[in-house]
Enzyme design. Sequence first.
Site, short mmCIF file in Angstrom:
data_model
loop_
_atom_site.label_atom_id
_atom_site.label_comp_id
_atom_site.label_asym_id
_atom_site.label_seq_id
_atom_site.Cartn_x
_atom_site.Cartn_y
_atom_site.Cartn_z
N ARG A 1 -18.33 50.43 -61.32
CA ARG A 1 -17.12 50.37 -60.50
C ARG A 1 -16.03 51.28 -61.08
NH1 ARG A 1 -11.44 48.95 -61.29
NH2 ARG A 1 -10.65 48.13 -59.33
N THR B 1 -7.14 53.11 -68.35
CA THR B 1 -7.46 51.69 -68.21
C THR B 1 -8.93 51.42 -68.52
OG1 THR B 1 -7.29 49.81 -66.66
CG2 THR B 1 -8.11 51.86 -65.75
N THR C 1 -3.40 48.34 -66.42
CA THR C 1 -3.41 49.78 -66.70
C THR C 1 -2.10 50.24 -67.31
OG1 THR C 1 -4.74 50.04 -64.73
CG2 THR C 1 -3.50 51.97 -65.44
N THR D 1 -0.58 50.23 -60.73
CA THR D 1 -1.38 49.25 -61.47
C THR D 1 -1.72 48.12 -60.51
OG1 THR D 1 -1.44 47.81 -63.42
CG2 THR D 1 0.68 48.04 -62.35
N GLY D 2 -2.73 47.35 -60.85
CA GLY D 2 -3.13 46.24 -59.99
C GLY D 2 -4.49 46.49 -59.37
N SER E 1 -7.00 45.58 -71.85
CA SER E 1 -7.17 46.23 -70.54
C SER E 1 -7.16 47.75 -70.62
CB SER E 1 -6.10 45.74 -69.58
OG SER E 1 -4.82 45.88 -70.14
#
Length: 340
Positions: free
Chosen positions: A228, A218, A200, A251-252, A81
Amino acid sequence: MFNRRKFLQSSLFASTGWVMKDHLSPILKKTTVNKPIVISTWNFGKAANAGAWEILSKQGRALDAVEAGVKIPEADPKNHSIGYGGLPDRDGHVTLDACIMDEKSNCGSVMCLEHVTHAISVARLVMEKTPHIILAGEGALQFALANGFKKENLLTPESEKIWKDWLKTAKYEPVINIENKVYDSNGKPLMPGGPYNHDTIGMLALDSSGNMSGACTTSGMAFKMRGRVGDSPVIGAGLFVDNEVGGATSTGVGEEVIRIVGSHLVVELMRQGVGPEEACKKAVERIVSRDPEKAKTLQVGFLALKNDGTYGAYCIQKGFNYAVHSGTEEKIYDSESWFK
Ligand code: ASP
């Protein structure tokens, strides 16, 4: 709850110079600055913190520490990631997002950068060598190459295999905490090594001079649309540092963080006197209250460090953790969550 045991713990830590998470240290917050210290998202933050600590423990600068720290997962091909070995977008391109911010609010960012492992170092150069804050796509790559970075292929055979397997169903369904976890048509996880590859890395460090910097890097959501960009390279969303107050990172699902300019919100709440964990919780609450149904299906985690060295985190779903390294502890903590 502030019970007798916790009171004894915090008194003990106060007298020995230990500083704990904000809800345990009401006395300490006023009296001691816990520095140097470095904190970062997820359990792979532990190795990254160790890299940062090499610099912090020698009275180095927080900015150098966060750059060196996050370069560790950036270079790790097993981390799918971040950086080299990151999972690609749906068309097979590994595109990286990163940003960095120092104690004087200098900042730099790269978005959708391809072919360079250390996106964070390119972001730092944008900060230090250009009059701009953000470079994106082809321009970011050109700038990196002009500054001596080598063009590399970031798609490792392992990541390519995961992507090709994903293409068989091409189902775009981020999984909570494991945005990169994907399954084959029999429901078996495709991610080698199991479902523990997270997102991330966001890192915050306070150095022995009392200066704070942060870094965030990330490869973004696996199999995202081409072009994106998430929250991670957006100053104020994925990362924000104000030396007078503290810093925050996230993060997320980046789209949800951008909507509330999450990391800036956390820092502004701390400016008003809210503790780090509580500030993260309020930011989570902002996301959850906007769309409670949607919130059940997604993860966002915030991590915050105040300039007195107290820290805290909060997330929507259980499962987010973070790593701390200071003179007195080297630990991974589970974050409190909105849904229990
Ligand atoms: N926040 C990152 C993004 O939206 C990914 C993550 O942390 O899961 O790109």
